[in-house]
Write a protein that holds these residues in place. Structure first.
Motif, PDB file in Angstrom:
ATOM      1  N   ALA A 112      71.635 -25.730   3.419  1.00 11.47           N
ATOM      2  CA  ALA A 112      70.714 -26.540   4.218  1.00 11.47           C
ATOM      3  C   ALA A 112      69.976 -25.667   5.235  1.00 11.47           C
ATOM      4  O   ALA A 112      68.759 -25.811   5.431  1.00 11.47           O
ATOM      5  N   ALA A 113      70.692 -24.750   5.866  1.00  5.67           N
ATOM      6  CA  ALA A 113      70.061 -23.851   6.836  1.00  5.67           C
ATOM      7  C   ALA A 113      69.004 -22.978   6.157  1.00  5.67           C
ATOM      8  O   ALA A 113      67.930 -22.736   6.725  1.00  5.67           O
ATOM      9  N   THR A 114      69.274 -22.527   4.940  1.00 13.05           N
ATOM     10  CA  THR A 114      68.297 -21.694   4.242  1.00 13.05           C
ATOM     11  C   THR A 114      67.056 -22.490   3.856  1.00 13.05           C
ATOM     12  O   THR A 114      65.959 -21.930   3.800  1.00 13.05           O
ATOM     13  N   LEU A 115      67.208 -23.786   3.620  1.00  8.22           N
ATOM     14  CA  LEU A 115      66.031 -24.618   3.354  1.00  8.22           C
ATOM     15  C   LEU A 115      65.145 -24.714   4.592  1.00  8.22           C
ATOM     16  O   LEU A 115      63.910 -24.700   4.486  1.00  8.22           O
ATOM     17  N   VAL A 116      65.757 -24.807   5.765  1.00  5.60           N
ATOM     18  CA  VAL A 116      64.979 -24.830   7.003  1.00  5.60           C
ATOM     19  C   VAL A 116      64.247 -23.494   7.182  1.00  5.60           C
ATOM     20  O   VAL A 116      63.060 -23.464   7.535  1.00  5.60           O
ATOM     21  N   VAL A 117      64.942 -22.397   6.920  1.00  8.76           N
ATOM     22  CA  VAL A 117      64.313 -21.076   7.012  1.00  8.76           C
ATOM     23  C   VAL A 117      63.135 -20.989   6.047  1.00  8.76           C
ATOM     24  O   VAL A 117      62.057 -20.519   6.400  1.00  8.76           O
ATOM     25  N   GLN A 118      63.316 -21.472   4.824  1.00  6.60           N
ATOM     26  CA  GLN A 118      62.232 -21.422   3.841  1.00  6.60           C
ATOM     27  C   GLN A 118      61.047 -22.267   4.294  1.00  6.60           C
ATOM     28  O   GLN A 118      59.894 -21.852   4.146  1.00  6.60           O
ATOM     29  N   ALA A 119      61.318 -23.425   4.855  1.00  2.00           N
ATOM     30  CA  ALA A 119      60.233 -24.271   5.360  1.00  2.00           C
ATOM     31  C   ALA A 119      59.467 -23.556   6.473  1.00  2.00           C
ATOM     32  O   ALA A 119      58.238 -23.679   6.564  1.00  2.00           O
ATOM     33  N   LEU A 120      60.171 -22.818   7.307  1.00  2.00           N
ATOM     34  CA  LEU A 120      59.505 -22.082   8.381  1.00  2.00           C
ATOM     35  C   LEU A 120      58.725 -20.880   7.851  1.00  2.00           C
ATOM     36  O   LEU A 120      57.647 -20.560   8.348  1.00  2.00           O
ATOM     37  N   LEU A 121      59.254 -20.205   6.841  1.00  2.00           N
ATOM     38  CA  LEU A 121      58.592 -19.027   6.270  1.00  2.00           C
ATOM     39  C   LEU A 121      57.366 -19.378   5.440  1.00  2.00           C
ATOM     40  O   LEU A 121      56.374 -18.673   5.441  1.00  2.00           O
ATOM     41  N   GLY A 122      57.454 -20.451   4.675  1.00  2.00           N
ATOM     42  CA  GLY A 122      56.361 -20.805   3.775  1.00  2.00           C
ATOM     43  C   GLY A 122      56.553 -20.218   2.388  1.00  2.00           C
ATOM     44  O   GLY A 122      57.651 -19.805   2.021  1.00  2.00           O
ATOM     45  N   ASP A 123      55.469 -20.147   1.637  1.00  2.00           N
ATOM     46  CA  ASP A 123      55.510 -19.787   0.223  1.00  2.00           C
ATOM     47  C   ASP A 123      56.003 -18.380  -0.063  1.00  2.00           C
ATOM     48  O   ASP A 123      56.763 -18.156  -0.986  1.00  2.00           O
ATOM     49  N   GLY A 124      55.516 -17.408   0.655  1.00  2.00           N
ATOM     50  CA  GLY A 124      55.812 -16.018   0.335  1.00  2.00           C
ATOM     51  C   GLY A 124      54.911 -15.514  -0.779  1.00  2.00           C
ATOM     52  O   GLY A 124      53.907 -16.140  -1.132  1.00  2.00           O
ATOM     53  N   ALA A 125      55.285 -14.384  -1.339  1.00  2.00           N
ATOM     54  CA  ALA A 125      54.484 -13.738  -2.380  1.00  2.00           C
ATOM     55  C   ALA A 125      54.591 -14.475  -3.718  1.00  2.00           C
ATOM     56  O   ALA A 125      55.576 -15.164  -3.977  1.00  2.00           O
ATOM     57  N   TYR A 126      53.564 -14.315  -4.539  1.00  2.00           N
ATOM     58  CA  TYR A 126      53.546 -14.814  -5.918  1.00  2.00           C
ATOM     59  C   TYR A 126      53.794 -16.322  -6.019  1.00  2.00           C
ATOM     60  O   TYR A 126      54.542 -16.778  -6.881  1.00  2.00           O
ATOM     61  N   ALA A 127      53.170 -17.077  -5.155  1.00  2.00           N
ATOM     62  CA  ALA A 127      53.281 -18.533  -5.196  1.00  2.00           C
ATOM     63  C   ALA A 127      52.010 -19.121  -5.799  1.00  2.00           C
ATOM     64  O   ALA A 127      50.921 -18.577  -5.610  1.00  2.00           O
ATOM     65  N   VAL A 128      52.161 -20.211  -6.532  1.00  2.00           N
ATOM     66  CA  VAL A 128      50.978 -20.897  -7.053  1.00  2.00           C
ATOM     67  C   VAL A 128      50.229 -21.534  -5.880  1.00  2.00           C
ATOM     68  O   VAL A 128      50.798 -21.793  -4.823  1.00  2.00           O
ATOM     69  N   ARG A 129      48.970 -21.777  -6.100  1.00  2.00           N
ATOM     70  CA  ARG A 129      48.150 -22.364  -5.036  1.00  2.00           C
ATOM     71  C   ARG A 129      48.558 -23.821  -4.813  1.00  2.00           C
ATOM     72  O   ARG A 129      48.615 -24.609  -5.753  1.00  2.00           O
ATOM     73  N   THR A 130      48.827 -24.165  -3.575  1.00  2.00           N
ATOM     74  CA  THR A 130      49.216 -25.521  -3.200  1.00  2.00           C
ATOM     75  C   THR A 130      48.027 -26.206  -2.532  1.00  2.00           C
ATOM     76  O   THR A 130      47.397 -25.601  -1.656  1.00  2.00           O
ATOM     77  N   PRO A 131      47.705 -27.453  -2.916  1.00  2.00           N
ATOM     78  CA  PRO A 131      46.630 -28.159  -2.209  1.00  2.00           C
ATOM     79  C   PRO A 131      46.922 -28.207  -0.710  1.00  2.00           C
ATOM     80  O   PRO A 131      48.072 -28.365  -0.289  1.00  2.00           O
ATOM     81  N   LYS A 132      45.889 -28.063   0.099  1.00  2.00           N
ATOM     82  CA  LYS A 132      46.049 -27.946   1.551  1.00  2.00           C
ATOM     83  C   LYS A 132      46.841 -29.106   2.146  1.00  2.00           C
ATOM     84  O   LYS A 132      47.663 -28.910   3.028  1.00  2.00           O
ATOM     85  N   ILE A 133      46.657 -30.314   1.657  1.00  2.00           N
ATOM     86  CA  ILE A 133      47.353 -31.482   2.215  1.00  2.00           C
ATOM     87  C   ILE A 133      48.862 -31.402   1.989  1.00  2.00           C
ATOM     88  O   ILE A 133      49.648 -31.958   2.750  1.00  2.00           O
ATOM     89  N   LEU A 134      49.309 -30.688   0.953  1.00  2.00           N
ATOM     90  CA  LEU A 134      50.737 -30.553   0.655  1.00  2.00           C
ATOM     91  C   LEU A 134      51.363 -29.306   1.255  1.00  2.00           C
ATOM     92  O   LEU A 134      52.569 -29.109   1.143  1.00  2.00           O
ATOM     93  N   SER A 135      50.565 -28.470   1.902  1.00  2.00           N
ATOM     94  CA  SER A 135      51.083 -27.191   2.376  1.00  2.00           C
ATOM     95  C   SER A 135      51.852 -27.291   3.687  1.00  2.00           C
ATOM     96  O   SER A 135      52.580 -26.380   4.049  1.00  2.00           O
ATOM     97  N   LEU A 136      51.697 -28.364   4.433  1.00  2.00           N
ATOM     98  CA  LEU A 136      52.386 -28.581   5.704  1.00  2.00           C
ATOM     99  C   LEU A 136      52.208 -27.440   6.692  1.00  2.00           C
ATOM    100  O   LEU A 136      53.118 -27.084   7.414  1.00  2.00           O
ATOM    101  N   THR A 137      51.022 -26.869   6.719  1.00  2.00           N
ATOM    102  CA  THR A 137      50.701 -25.877   7.734  1.00  2.00           C
ATOM    103  C   THR A 137      50.004 -26.588   8.887  1.00  2.00           C
ATOM    104  O   THR A 137      49.494 -27.693   8.715  1.00  2.00           O
TER     105      THR A 137
END
Length: 145
Positions: A112-137
């Motif tokens: 669960a803690a690593t999921l929070v870290v991932q949410a804070l970090l974002g996609d990282g390298a080699y990620a498919v393009r996410t529509p802006k409304i779903l990116s939660l930035t």
């Protein structure tokens, strides 16, 4: 200080690892425990049986989305209740260590803690393009021009 050259690759490794874990747990529920067996387990916890199907869908779909890097922040937050449920409803009474009988809450809490870290970090390298409304930035909810 975070190294801006390697941080995207760190996020990639975490994202793919989380995705593989979710796919493995979803496959376990589908092919080993079976959907009917998973429903029975959820009902034994006092949860509605259809939560089992939602959990399988979230684990398989969320795992695939994380591996691809699609809506990484959203998927990380959306799958967090699965792990919190595992901590509080399944493993909490078994003690802390995951090596305890029936597994303690150590591993699902760390996951669960690593999921929070991932949410804070974002996609990282080699990620498919996410529509802006779903990116939660921060800018994803602001209408441009």
């Amino acid at each position: 200080m975070t190294n801006q050259n390697t941080a995207p690759y760190a996020a990639l490794i975490l994202r793919v690892s989380l995705g593989v874990l979710f796919l493995a747990h979803g496959a376990l529920k589908l092919f080993v425990f079976t959907p009917a067996g998973t429903v029975g387990f959820f009902e034994s916890l006092g949860l509605p049986g259809f939560f089992a199907y939602l959990t399988i869908l979230a684990e398989v779909g969320g795992g695939a989305a994380l591996i691809a890097g699609f809506a990484t922040r959203l998927v990380s937050i959306a799958t967090l209740p699965i792990l919190l449920g595992a901590v509080f409803l399944v493993h909490g009474a078994n003690g802390w260590l995951y090596t305890n009988p029936n597994g303690g809450w150590e591993f699902p809490a760390f996951w669960a803690a690593t999921l929070v870290v991932q949410a804070l970090l974002g996609d990282g390298a080699y990620a498919v393009r996410t529509p802006k409304i779903l990116s939660l930035t921060p800018g994803s909810f602001v209408r441009q021009g």
